[in-house]
Scaffold this active site. Structure first.
Site, PDB file in Angstrom:
ATOM      1  N   GLU A 164      39.212  56.709  14.097  1.00 14.26           N
ATOM      2  CA  GLU A 164      40.515  55.834  14.141  1.00 14.26           C
ATOM      3  C   GLU A 164      40.375  54.648  13.447  1.00 14.26           C
ATOM      4  O   GLU A 164      41.319  54.159  12.699  1.00 14.26           O
ATOM      5  CB  GLU A 164      40.805  55.514  15.638  1.00 14.26           C
ATOM      6  CG  GLU A 164      41.187  56.670  16.534  1.00 14.26           C
ATOM      7  CD  GLU A 164      41.420  56.180  17.814  1.00 14.26           C
ATOM      8  OE1 GLU A 164      41.288  54.981  18.442  1.00 14.26           O
ATOM      9  OE2 GLU A 164      41.710  56.999  18.848  1.00 14.26           O
ATOM     10  N   VAL A 165      39.119  53.917  13.342  1.00 13.89           N
ATOM     11  CA  VAL A 165      38.956  52.830  12.648  1.00 13.89           C
ATOM     12  C   VAL A 165      38.114  53.188  11.330  1.00 13.89           C
ATOM     13  O   VAL A 165      36.905  53.916  11.371  1.00 13.89           O
ATOM     14  CB  VAL A 165      38.287  51.796  13.417  1.00 13.89           C
ATOM     15  CG1 VAL A 165      37.745  50.603  12.490  1.00 13.89           C
ATOM     16  CG2 VAL A 165      38.927  51.553  14.798  1.00 13.89           C
TER      17      VAL A 165
ATOM     18  N   HIS B 227      31.037  53.437  12.332  1.00 17.87           N
ATOM     19  CA  HIS B 227      30.420  53.030  13.281  1.00 17.87           C
ATOM     20  C   HIS B 227      29.860  54.076  14.222  1.00 17.87           C
ATOM     21  O   HIS B 227      30.534  55.409  14.243  1.00 17.87           O
ATOM     22  CB  HIS B 227      31.717  52.285  14.516  1.00 17.87           C
ATOM     23  CG  HIS B 227      33.151  53.184  14.485  1.00 17.87           C
ATOM     24  ND1 HIS B 227      33.950  53.111  13.412  1.00 17.87           N
ATOM     25  CD2 HIS B 227      33.446  53.867  15.523  1.00 17.87           C
ATOM     26  CE1 HIS B 227      34.916  54.011  13.897  1.00 17.87           C
ATOM     27  NE2 HIS B 227      34.518  54.604  15.060  1.00 17.87           N
TER      28      HIS B 227
ATOM     29  N   ILE C  21      36.018  47.803  22.994  1.00 18.34           N
ATOM     30  CA  ILE C  21      37.321  47.330  23.799  1.00 18.34           C
ATOM     31  C   ILE C  21      37.785  48.229  24.817  1.00 18.34           C
ATOM     32  O   ILE C  21      38.531  47.461  25.969  1.00 18.34           O
ATOM     33  CB  ILE C  21      38.296  46.727  22.879  1.00 18.34           C
ATOM     34  CG1 ILE C  21      39.142  45.559  23.541  1.00 18.34           C
ATOM     35  CG2 ILE C  21      39.307  47.848  22.471  1.00 18.34           C
ATOM     36  CD1 ILE C  21      39.884  44.743  22.338  1.00 18.34           C
TER      37      ILE C  21
HETATM   38  P1  AMP Z   1      36.880  55.855  16.631  1.00 19.53           P
HETATM   39  O1  AMP Z   1      37.932  56.777  17.078  1.00 19.53           O
HETATM   40  O2  AMP Z   1      35.331  56.692  16.494  1.00 19.53           O
HETATM   41  O3  AMP Z   1      37.239  55.497  15.330  1.00 19.53           O
HETATM   42  O4  AMP Z   1      36.490  54.602  17.587  1.00 19.53           O
HETATM   43  C1  AMP Z   1      37.132  53.502  17.395  1.00 19.53           C
HETATM   44  C2  AMP Z   1      36.803  52.555  18.460  1.00 19.53           C
HETATM   45  O5  AMP Z   1      37.034  51.297  18.366  1.00 19.53           O
HETATM   46  C3  AMP Z   1      37.337  52.783  20.115  1.00 19.53           C
HETATM   47  O6  AMP Z   1      36.633  53.521  20.834  1.00 19.53           O
HETATM   48  C4  AMP Z   1      38.353  51.492  20.303  1.00 19.53           C
HETATM   49  O7  AMP Z   1      38.233  51.425  21.670  1.00 19.53           O
HETATM   50  C5  AMP Z   1      37.293  50.612  19.556  1.00 19.53           C
HETATM   51  N1  AMP Z   1      38.020  49.436  19.210  1.00 19.53           N
HETATM   52  C6  AMP Z   1      39.276  49.278  18.654  1.00 19.53           C
HETATM   53  N2  AMP Z   1      39.590  47.985  18.322  1.00 19.53           N
HETATM   54  C7  AMP Z   1      38.427  47.409  19.117  1.00 19.53           C
HETATM   55  C8  AMP Z   1      38.105  46.122  18.775  1.00 19.53           C
HETATM   56  N3  AMP Z   1      38.852  44.831  18.459  1.00 19.53           N
HETATM   57  N4  AMP Z   1      36.751  45.501  19.526  1.00 19.53           N
HETATM   58  C9  AMP Z   1      36.035  46.557  20.092  1.00 19.53           C
HETATM   59  N5  AMP Z   1      36.177  47.831  19.888  1.00 19.53           N
HETATM   60  C10 AMP Z   1      37.546  48.247  19.609  1.00 19.53           C
END
Ligand code: AMP
Length: 121
Positions: free
Chosen positions: A102-103, A107, A34
Site C-alpha cells: 500500500e505504501v 518497508h 498504526i
Molecule cells: P503495506 O500493505 O505492506 O504497504 O503496509 C503498509 C503499512 O503501513 C500498513 O500495515 C499500515 O497500517 C501502515 N501505516 C500506514 N500509515 C502509517 C503511519 N502513519 N504510521 C505507521 N504505520 C502506518
C-alpha cells in the site's frame, strides 16, 4: 515507476508526520504500525528513497543493504522477539500490486509477541 516523495513514510522520514519510534540509525527508521495486526507489529524502513525490495536491491549500496538487514535484527531484539530475547517473529515485505503493497516506500513488517499464524491466506 518513480519514487513518490509524498508517500506517508517519506513524510515520516522528513518529520512532517509523527510516528511511534522504536529505533533509528544512519540507515533505517523503525516505528510501530498504526494499525497493528498482531500484539507486536513494527515497521522497518530504509532512509533512502526506494519504492520496494526490487528497487532497493538494484540501487542501494552494500552498506545500505547490510544496514537494513542488521536493522531488522536490531529492532527484533529491542522488541524482545529475537531468538536470544524471545520466541521469534515474522518479517515480510509486500511488493507491488500482487504483494499487496500500500505504501510505495520499501518497508519490512515485524510481527510477534504471539504466534503469527499461517504464512499466507
Ligand atoms: P503495506 O500493505 O505492506 O504497504 O503496509 C503498509 C503499512 O503501513 C500498513 O500495515 C499500515 O497500517 C501502515 N501505516 C500506514 N500509515 C502509517 C503511519 N502513519 N504510521 C505507521 N504505520 C502506518
Amino acid at each position: 515507476m518513480r519514487y513518490d516523495e509524498n508517500n506517508i513514510f517519506a513524510k515520516i522520514l522528513r518529520g512532517e508526520i509523527p510516528c511511534k519510534k522504536i529505533y533509528e540509525d544512519e540507515f533505517i527508521l523503525s516505528f510501530h504500525d498504526i494499525n497493528p495486526q498482531k500484539k507486536i507489529h513494527a515497521l522497518v524502513i530504509p532512509k533512502g528513497k526506494y519504492i520496494d525490495l526490487d528497487d532497493f536491491t538494484n540501487k542501494a549500496s552494500k552498506d545500505e543493504i547490510v544496514g537494513l538487514l542488521k536493522g531488522i535484527s536490531n529492532v527484533a531484539e529491542k522488541l524482545g522477539v529475537s531468538i536470544n530475547k524471545g520466541k521469534g517473529y515474522r518479517t515480510l515485505a509486500n511488493i507491488n500490486e500482487h504483494g499487496g503493497q500500500e505504501v510505495p516506500h520499501l518497508h519490512f513488517h515485524i510481527f510477534g509477541g504471539e504466534k503469527v499464524g499461517r504464512m499466507v491466506e
